[in-house]
Design a protein around this motif. Structure first.
Motif, PDB file in Angstrom:
ATOM      1  N   ILE A 287      38.797  34.647  38.731  1.00  6.64           N
ATOM      2  CA  ILE A 287      38.375  35.992  39.123  1.00  6.64           C
ATOM      3  C   ILE A 287      37.043  35.864  39.847  1.00  6.64           C
ATOM      4  CG2 ILE A 287      37.598  38.242  38.287  1.00  6.64           C
ATOM      5  CD1 ILE A 287      39.603  37.930  35.971  1.00  6.64           C
ATOM      6  N   GLY A 288      37.035  36.233  41.127  1.00  5.00           N
ATOM      7  CA  GLY A 288      35.803  36.190  41.898  1.00  5.00           C
ATOM      8  C   GLY A 288      34.828  37.240  41.411  1.00  5.00           C
ATOM      9  N   ALA A 289      33.535  36.924  41.457  1.00  7.49           N
ATOM     10  CA  ALA A 289      32.530  37.824  40.888  1.00  7.49           C
ATOM     11  C   ALA A 289      31.334  38.001  41.813  1.00  7.49           C
ATOM     12  CB  ALA A 289      32.059  37.316  39.535  1.00  7.49           C
ATOM     13  N   PHE A 290      30.979  39.252  42.033  1.00  8.71           N
ATOM     14  CA  PHE A 290      29.758  39.676  42.726  1.00  8.71           C
ATOM     15  C   PHE A 290      28.853  40.193  41.610  1.00  8.71           C
ATOM     16  CE2 PHE A 290      28.318  42.480  46.555  1.00  8.71           C
ATOM     17  CZ  PHE A 290      27.088  42.751  45.991  1.00  8.71           C
ATOM     18  N   SER A 428      18.608  39.546  43.293  1.00  9.11           N
ATOM     19  CA  SER A 428      19.323  40.820  43.190  1.00  9.11           C
ATOM     20  C   SER A 428      20.800  40.610  42.908  1.00  9.11           C
ATOM     21  CB  SER A 428      19.187  41.629  44.484  1.00  9.11           C
ATOM     22  OG  SER A 428      17.844  41.878  44.807  1.00  9.11           O
ATOM     23  N   MET A 429      21.401  39.593  43.507  1.00  7.84           N
ATOM     24  CA  MET A 429      22.819  39.303  43.278  1.00  7.84           C
ATOM     25  C   MET A 429      23.120  37.846  43.573  1.00  7.84           C
ATOM     26  SD  MET A 429      24.577  38.564  46.293  1.00  7.84           S
ATOM     27  CE  MET A 429      26.219  38.867  45.646  1.00  7.84           C
ATOM     28  N   PHE A 430      24.200  37.350  42.970  1.00  6.85           N
ATOM     29  CA  PHE A 430      24.740  36.043  43.322  1.00  6.85           C
ATOM     30  C   PHE A 430      26.250  36.113  43.160  1.00  6.85           C
ATOM     31  CE2 PHE A 430      24.120  35.669  38.725  1.00  6.85           C
ATOM     32  CZ  PHE A 430      25.252  34.993  38.287  1.00  6.85           C
ATOM     33  N   HIS A 431      26.937  35.144  43.743  1.00  7.30           N
ATOM     34  CA  HIS A 431      28.392  35.048  43.601  1.00  7.30           C
ATOM     35  C   HIS A 431      28.760  33.896  42.675  1.00  7.30           C
ATOM     36  CE1 HIS A 431      30.093  38.089  46.161  1.00  7.30           C
ATOM     37  NE2 HIS A 431      29.260  37.780  47.137  1.00  7.30           N
ATOM     38  N   THR A 432      29.806  34.124  41.902  1.00 11.98           N
ATOM     39  CA  THR A 432      30.381  33.078  41.081  1.00 11.98           C
ATOM     40  C   THR A 432      31.857  33.401  40.898  1.00 11.98           C
ATOM     41  OG1 THR A 432      30.136  31.798  39.036  1.00 11.98           O
ATOM     42  CG2 THR A 432      29.813  34.192  38.876  1.00 11.98           C
ATOM     43  N   TRP A 433      32.485  32.752  39.943  1.00 13.57           N
ATOM     44  CA  TRP A 433      33.871  33.061  39.613  1.00 13.57           C
ATOM     45  C   TRP A 433      34.060  32.772  38.130  1.00 13.57           C
ATOM     46  CZ3 TRP A 433      32.053  28.605  41.410  1.00 13.57           C
ATOM     47  CH2 TRP A 433      32.469  27.428  40.802  1.00 13.57           C
ATOM     48  N   HIS A 434      35.081  33.372  37.547  1.00 14.11           N
ATOM     49  CA  HIS A 434      35.379  33.167  36.128  1.00 14.11           C
ATOM     50  C   HIS A 434      36.815  32.683  35.996  1.00 14.11           C
ATOM     51  CE1 HIS A 434      31.608  35.136  35.488  1.00 14.11           C
ATOM     52  NE2 HIS A 434      32.032  36.231  36.087  1.00 14.11           N
ATOM     53  N   ALA A 435      37.004  31.586  35.267  1.00 17.72           N
ATOM     54  CA  ALA A 435      38.346  31.048  35.072  1.00 17.72           C
ATOM     55  C   ALA A 435      39.203  32.074  34.339  1.00 17.72           C
ATOM     56  CB  ALA A 435      38.280  29.753  34.277  1.00 17.72           C
ATOM     57  N   GLY A 436      40.445  32.231  34.803  1.00 18.56           N
ATOM     58  CA  GLY A 436      41.345  33.195  34.175  1.00 18.56           C
ATOM     59  C   GLY A 436      41.525  32.952  32.697  1.00 18.56           C
ATOM     60  N   VAL A 497      29.713  46.611  35.501  1.00 16.85           N
ATOM     61  CA  VAL A 497      29.112  45.454  34.839  1.00 16.85           C
ATOM     62  C   VAL A 497      28.919  44.339  35.863  1.00 16.85           C
ATOM     63  CG1 VAL A 497      29.515  43.661  33.113  1.00 16.85           C
ATOM     64  CG2 VAL A 497      29.990  46.051  32.567  1.00 16.85           C
ATOM     65  N   TYR A 498      29.943  44.082  36.654  1.00 16.00           N
ATOM     66  CA  TYR A 498      29.843  43.294  37.878  1.00 16.00           C
ATOM     67  C   TYR A 498      30.971  43.753  38.788  1.00 16.00           C
ATOM     68  CZ  TYR A 498      33.653  40.019  36.480  1.00 16.00           C
ATOM     69  OH  TYR A 498      34.847  39.441  36.131  1.00 16.00           O
ATOM     70  N   ALA A 499      31.004  43.263  40.015  1.00 19.29           N
ATOM     71  CA  ALA A 499      32.046  43.663  40.955  1.00 19.29           C
ATOM     72  C   ALA A 499      33.072  42.538  41.088  1.00 19.29           C
ATOM     73  CB  ALA A 499      31.444  43.979  42.322  1.00 19.29           C
TER      74      ALA A 499
END
Length: 531
Positions: A287-290, A428-436, A497-499
């Motif tokens: 899951i991509g995360a902003f 202010s923001m960063f990008h990451t991802w969360h394993a399903g 909470v995040y995008a």
């Protein structure tokens, strides 16, 4: 020419099947007992409790062992533990270690090491914090036995100790585990199946692991982090290659053996190579995360966060990450892994259709004063770089002032822990991802928590989210869990909470003389052999 166009043209010119003028690392293919692996990112720091980067967790799983291990059915299984007992009232857990376990420095693993490790882990992990909140005592009983006494039952204790999402409850020697959990450790000694060769560690270039001769694997068949972790090679070398074309060429030339995250654009070429296997790395995907900083303007204002969500188009992000293959992604109107039993889209309509006009209206209503949005974007990871480029255009399109900080993933990992204002070294923001695998329910889902200062980076404080997390933990049956999940998803969307930027799958690739590679939420090196 953008990255995707360049790679496609380079591949067509043969760059991916030979060095083709691109700089290649000086790698000599060694004996079959050395496995060379290209990880998702540079191992810039190596404390698996201090931070939550997957690359650190993945390396840590080689060096440190856990009391329990999660298997592919998401069930906790004994790992370092020989036996456990819980009192009839659910208030006292008693655990006993397997005998004969050793650390890499030759010292025996004792209950004192376990207790110190659990104290450090539980100060940083969301489930650990829940246990601490109801803890009466955590103490050794004898050399191999310890007791955890609680004020109220915690039925998911074994899941907390087995889960694969960071931070995992890795066991360290007592002297190392006593390091402040908010300060990085400087000794990397565990009791896991491989030793970390710190003298060979060159951040940005390589990390080296050596088989631990005194490791005692369990007798059960390996299954994710459970079972016998039998290492079949003498040495594993992590070779850092942030350039995708270089990594593809090295894999095809046999200079590396296994690439964790090949770029989707290069997969057709790799699939066409007679000596390479390619498959989905993890069927549960990502899951991509902003991720936004809730402590400071502008994202401390919920209307600003809602403006971002309203303007966001997940297809833009997903095509930037995975390219033109529609089988590799799907829209995600929420926060949980599609296809899993508790999946819900409750409250997620805002993510189903972009509305830039409405986003601009929300931004105006928020009172946004043109504060710079400090976007820290890792350029050495294809997914974060691609998402960052989309975000810069998104924020500008609704009238926000973008301060784009192009950096590396190691720096993102350090800087996102800072609580200083964005203009003073913060963000202010960063990008990451969360394993399903981490996002099927709230138990192991660090990023969904919204308990303020104790929350994950960004530190959202949303009581409505925390209420539903508690309701999920307290649910008596599947219907109760589903009801709590629906309300949780709705509250997390409304308060941003995040995008979430979408759900996507990724590939892994390895040479055909390497056997034992399996799919899962992290690379499992046990039972992997090289002919």
């Amino acid at each position: 020419m953008d990255r995707r166009t360049f790679l496609k043209s380079a591949t067509g010119a043969g760059v991916a099947t030979a060095t083709g003028g691109l700089a290649m690392p000086a790698l000599a293919q060694g004996a079959s007992k050395t496995l060379r692996f290209v990880p998702q990112a540079n191992l810039a720091n190596f404390d698996p409790i201090w931070g939550t980067q997957y690359v650190v967790r993945n390396a840590a799983a080689l060096v440190w062992d856990t009391l329990y291990g999660i298997d592919s059915k998401f069930q906790p299984q004994r790992q370092m533990v020989e036996a456990e007992e819980v009192s009839s009232d659910g208030l006292t857990w008693t655990f006993k270690l397997r005998s004969g376990l050793k650390f890499h420095d030759g010292t025996p693993v004792t209950s004192k090491d376990v207790v110190a490790s659990l104290v450090r882990w539980s100060a940083r992990d969301p489930m650990g914090l829940m246990i601490r909140a109801i803890q009466v005592e955590l103490a050794p009983v004898d050399e191999l036995t310890w007791k955890w006494s609680l004020k109220q039952p915690f039925p998911k204790m074994l899941l907390a100790l087995a889960k694969n999402n960071a931070p995992c409850s890795f066991v360290m020697p007592e002297r190392i585990a006593k390091t402040d959990p908010f300060t990085q450790i400087t000794e990397y000694i565990g009791s896991g199946p491989m030793k970390f060769l710190r003298s060979d560690w060159v951040p940005g270039a390589k990390a080296v692991f050596e088989k631990f001769a005194d490791y005692k694997p369990r007798s059960e068949k390996a299954d994710w982090l459970a079972g016998g972790k039998n290492i079949l090679v003498d040495r594993v070398e992590w070779v850092i290659m942030p350039d995708a074309a270089t990594a593809a060429a090295a894999l095809q030339n046999g200079e590396v053996d296994w690439w964790e995250t090949p770029l989707a654009d290069l997969v057709p070429v790799l699939k066409g190579h007679k000596d390479i296997n390619v498959d989905i790395g993890d069927p549960l995907g990502n899951i991509g995360a902003f991720r936004m900083n809730h402590l400071f303007p502008p994202f401390n204002n919920v209307k600003v966060r809602q403006a971002v969500l309203t303007a966001l188009n997940q297809e833009d992000y997903m095509r930037a990450v995975v390219g033109d293959d529609d089988k590799l992604w799907k829209p995600l109107p929420g926060f949980f892994t599609p296809g899993t039993p508790l999946y819900t889209e409750e409250g997620g309509d805002i993510l189903k259709k972009r509305n830039v006009a409405e986003a601009k209206k929300l931004l105006a209503e928020s009172g946004y004063k043109g504060e710079p949005v400090v976007c820290i974007v890792a350029q050495d990871m294809a997914a974060t770089k691609s998402m960052g480029d989309v975000t810069a255009e998104l924020l500008k399109s609704i009238g926000m002032n973008v301060d784009f900080v192009a950096t590396d993933w190691g720096t993102v990992g350090s800087r996102r822990a800072q609580k200083t204002p964005p203009g003073q070294g913060g963000w202010s923001m960063f990008h990451t991802w969360h394993a399903g695998a981490d996002c099927i329910n709230p138990a192991a889902y660090t990023a969904i928590r919204a308990n303020g200062e104790k929350a994950w980076f960004g530190w959202p404080d949303v009581p409505a989210v925390e209420t539903e997390v508690t309701n999920w933990f307290n649910a008596k049956d599947l219907a109760g869990e589903k009801a709590a999940m629906a309300k949780l998803n709705k509250a997390a969307v409304e308060n941003v909470v995040y995008a979430p930027t979408g759900f996507y799958l990724g590939y892994q690739a390895w040479r055909k003389n390497v056997s034992g590679v399996v799919s899962g939420p992290l690379p499992f090196f046990w039972d992997v052999a090289k002919a």
